[in-house]
Design a protein around this motif. Structure first.
Motif, PDB file in Angstrom:
ATOM      1  N   GLN A  12       3.314   0.924   0.864  1.00  0.00           N
ATOM      2  CA  GLN A  12       3.487   0.327   2.181  1.00  0.00           C
ATOM      3  C   GLN A  12       3.429  -1.191   2.111  1.00  0.00           C
ATOM      4  O   GLN A  12       4.191  -1.884   2.794  1.00  0.00           O
ATOM      5  CB  GLN A  12       2.409   0.843   3.149  1.00  0.00           C
ATOM      6  CG  GLN A  12       2.608   0.408   4.593  1.00  0.00           C
ATOM      7  CD  GLN A  12       3.936   0.892   5.166  1.00  0.00           C
ATOM      8  OE1 GLN A  12       4.308   2.046   4.978  1.00  0.00           O
ATOM      9  NE2 GLN A  12       4.652   0.004   5.848  1.00  0.00           N
ATOM     10  N   ALA A  15       6.737  -2.301   0.793  1.00  0.00           N
ATOM     11  CA  ALA A  15       7.768  -2.137   1.821  1.00  0.00           C
ATOM     12  C   ALA A  15       7.708  -3.259   2.847  1.00  0.00           C
ATOM     13  O   ALA A  15       8.746  -3.802   3.261  1.00  0.00           O
ATOM     14  CB  ALA A  15       7.593  -0.780   2.511  1.00  0.00           C
ATOM     15  N   GLU A  16       6.486  -3.625   3.272  1.00  0.00           N
ATOM     16  CA  GLU A  16       6.331  -4.703   4.244  1.00  0.00           C
ATOM     17  C   GLU A  16       6.798  -6.033   3.675  1.00  0.00           C
ATOM     18  O   GLU A  16       7.419  -6.844   4.393  1.00  0.00           O
ATOM     19  CB  GLU A  16       4.872  -4.798   4.677  1.00  0.00           C
ATOM     20  CG  GLU A  16       4.410  -3.595   5.497  1.00  0.00           C
ATOM     21  CD  GLU A  16       2.907  -3.601   5.735  1.00  0.00           C
ATOM     22  OE1 GLU A  16       2.222  -4.522   5.218  1.00  0.00           O
ATOM     23  OE2 GLU A  16       2.416  -2.676   6.409  1.00  0.00           O
ATOM     24  N   VAL A  20      11.653  -3.229   4.090  1.00  0.00           N
ATOM     25  CA  VAL A  20      12.320  -1.932   4.084  1.00  0.00           C
ATOM     26  C   VAL A  20      11.269  -0.859   4.352  1.00  0.00           C
ATOM     27  O   VAL A  20      10.089  -1.152   4.526  1.00  0.00           O
ATOM     28  CB  VAL A  20      13.019  -1.659   2.730  1.00  0.00           C
ATOM     29  CG1 VAL A  20      14.128  -2.666   2.490  1.00  0.00           C
ATOM     30  CG2 VAL A  20      12.010  -1.682   1.578  1.00  0.00           C
ATOM     31  N   THR A  21      11.697   0.396   4.366  1.00  0.00           N
ATOM     32  CA  THR A  21      10.744   1.487   4.594  1.00  0.00           C
ATOM     33  C   THR A  21      10.044   1.868   3.290  1.00  0.00           C
ATOM     34  O   THR A  21      10.531   1.594   2.191  1.00  0.00           O
ATOM     35  CB  THR A  21      11.464   2.728   5.147  1.00  0.00           C
ATOM     36  OG1 THR A  21      12.349   3.239   4.141  1.00  0.00           O
ATOM     37  CG2 THR A  21      12.245   2.385   6.413  1.00  0.00           C
ATOM     38  N   LYS A  22       8.920   2.542   3.448  1.00  0.00           N
ATOM     39  CA  LYS A  22       8.174   3.046   2.298  1.00  0.00           C
ATOM     40  C   LYS A  22       9.018   4.035   1.495  1.00  0.00           C
ATOM     41  O   LYS A  22       8.965   4.060   0.255  1.00  0.00           O
ATOM     42  CB  LYS A  22       6.887   3.701   2.801  1.00  0.00           C
ATOM     43  CG  LYS A  22       6.000   4.303   1.723  1.00  0.00           C
ATOM     44  CD  LYS A  22       4.770   4.910   2.367  1.00  0.00           C
ATOM     45  CE  LYS A  22       3.934   5.678   1.362  1.00  0.00           C
ATOM     46  NZ  LYS A  22       2.740   6.290   1.997  1.00  0.00           N
ATOM     47  N   THR A  24      12.223   3.984   1.095  1.00  0.00           N
ATOM     48  CA  THR A  24      13.208   3.242   0.291  1.00  0.00           C
ATOM     49  C   THR A  24      12.576   2.714  -0.986  1.00  0.00           C
ATOM     50  O   THR A  24      13.178   2.767  -2.069  1.00  0.00           O
ATOM     51  CB  THR A  24      13.793   2.079   1.110  1.00  0.00           C
ATOM     52  OG1 THR A  24      14.453   2.608   2.262  1.00  0.00           O
ATOM     53  CG2 THR A  24      14.791   1.284   0.278  1.00  0.00           C
ATOM     54  N   VAL A  25      11.351   2.200  -0.885  1.00  0.00           N
ATOM     55  CA  VAL A  25      10.648   1.706  -2.073  1.00  0.00           C
ATOM     56  C   VAL A  25      10.416   2.854  -3.051  1.00  0.00           C
ATOM     57  O   VAL A  25      10.627   2.717  -4.264  1.00  0.00           O
ATOM     58  CB  VAL A  25       9.312   1.042  -1.686  1.00  0.00           C
ATOM     59  CG1 VAL A  25       8.550   0.633  -2.950  1.00  0.00           C
ATOM     60  CG2 VAL A  25       9.548  -0.159  -0.794  1.00  0.00           C
ATOM     61  N   ILE A  43      12.612  -5.511  -4.771  1.00  0.00           N
ATOM     62  CA  ILE A  43      11.437  -4.641  -4.854  1.00  0.00           C
ATOM     63  C   ILE A  43      10.630  -4.928  -6.116  1.00  0.00           C
ATOM     64  O   ILE A  43       9.394  -4.999  -6.085  1.00  0.00           O
ATOM     65  CB  ILE A  43      11.878  -3.166  -4.801  1.00  0.00           C
ATOM     66  CG1 ILE A  43      12.397  -2.822  -3.396  1.00  0.00           C
ATOM     67  CG2 ILE A  43      10.732  -2.234  -5.177  1.00  0.00           C
ATOM     68  CD1 ILE A  43      13.024  -1.451  -3.278  1.00  0.00           C
TER      69      ILE A  43
END
Length: 335
Positions: A12, A15-16, A20-22, A24-25, A43
């Motif tokens: 998380q 992602a922040e 992007v979203t968790k 996606t990571v 990333i």
């Protein structure tokens, strides 16, 4: 930005930072081929900045996927297996899989133990060095219902995926190469004598018998092969069978050692004694004369295993098949 002091850095947090979203990571880490190169770079930069350390065991429990494959090999020092390993690791690594290495030491009992261990860690597939397994190992694999690759030799009854070459036929083909050059008193020299070495020797014997010739000139040892051992065994063979015209060595290490011993004795190769090895390692092209050998498709085996295994891991149906990648005879200058 320095690592957060409040606890472990999570997906998380990454992602922040990236925006992007968790999910996606997580996809970028587990299946990088599904994410654009630019996003992967962002990333990866965030991971470096924040000091993120993936918790693979937690991810496996949550998703039921470990993204790990166990590769069992007989020897950690043999170049034959290292080339296959490279092909597997590169092919599977590009799809986000980690390859775990287990060393069997040519023992099917140790293979059984390693299969049990790796299955307990939740590997998604196993790659096994051969087609002979204990009954218990077969039961473990049947219960696990994971993709299994048997490699290096072929079988008519594969567990799942079988990729390799016909070791018996290769032994016959190299012996026939000696026969085609007019040699009749052809010996076989072998070390360690695992199942594949036995198949090569059986191929030599079959070719000799079919030609109506004696297959008595054979010397083997359970000891691991080396250049030194090849030289020592050549000396023993010449002492026992001084009329030898050629020697088919079960691998290239033995053949190179035999060649060095011939040179020490000022015995001309191939005029006084023809030599050949098996596998097509680099040493066969570095000797003078270059050694005759059976060239095996080691890197091709690794690449094919990775391709076939990825298809199974991505949902291809179970259809047990054997894929024969063949071999070729290289005469070099020693035959």
């Amino acid at each position: 930005m320095p690592r957060r002091s409040s606890g472990r850095v999570t997906l998380q947090h990454i992602a922040e930072r990236v925006g992007v979203t968790k999910i996606t990571v997580s996809r970028a880490l587990r299946e990088p081929h599904l994410v654009s190169a630019a996003l992967r770079l962002r990333i990866e930069s965030a991971i470096d900045e924040l000091g993120y350390i993936p918790n693979h065991s937690a991810g496996a429990l949550a998703s039921g996927r470990s993204h790990s494959v166990a590769l069992l090999i007989p020897s950690l020092s043999n170049a034959v297996f290292s080339e296959i390993q490279r092909g597997i690791e590169e092919g599977l690594g590009q799809a986000g899989y980690q390859v775990l290495i287990g060393h069997t030491g040519y023992s099917i009992l140790e293979e059984e133990r390693l299969i049990d261990t790796y299955l307990s860690y939740g590997v998604e597939a196993l790659i096994l060095p051969g087609t002979r397994h204990t009954d218990h190992a077969r039961r473990l694999l049947a219960r696990a219902r994971v993709p299994v690759v048997e490699t290096l030799e072929l079988t008519e009854t594969p567990l799942d995926i079988n990729v390799g070459l016909d070791q018996h036929e290769a032994g016959k083909a190299m012996t026939q190469a000696f026969l085609d050059r007019g040699h009749r008193k052809i010996g076989f020299l072998g070390a360690r004598m695992d199942y594949r070495a036995q198949l090569r020797m059986a191929g030599w014997e079959a070719a000799m018998r079919q030609a109506g010739l004696s297959a008595e000139r054979c010397l083997t040892t359970p000891h691991p092969s080396s250049y030194r051992l090849g030289g020592e065994m050549l000396a023993s063979m010449l002492e026992r069978w001084p009329d030898l015209e050629g020697i088919f060595c079960g691998n290239d290490d033995l053949a190179a050692g035999a060649l060095f011993e011939c040179q020490r004795r000022r015995l001309n190769v191939p005029d006084q004694l023809a030599l050949a090895g098996f596998n097509g390692l680099d040493i066969t092209e570095a000797t003078a004369p270059p050694l005759a050998t059976v060239v095996t498709p080691r890197r091709g085996i690794g690449d094919t295993i990775a391709r076939r295994l990825l298809a199974r891991l991505q949902g291809a149906p179970l259809q047990p098949t054997s894929e024969n990648l063949g071999f070729r005879i290289r005469r070099g200058g020693s035959l």
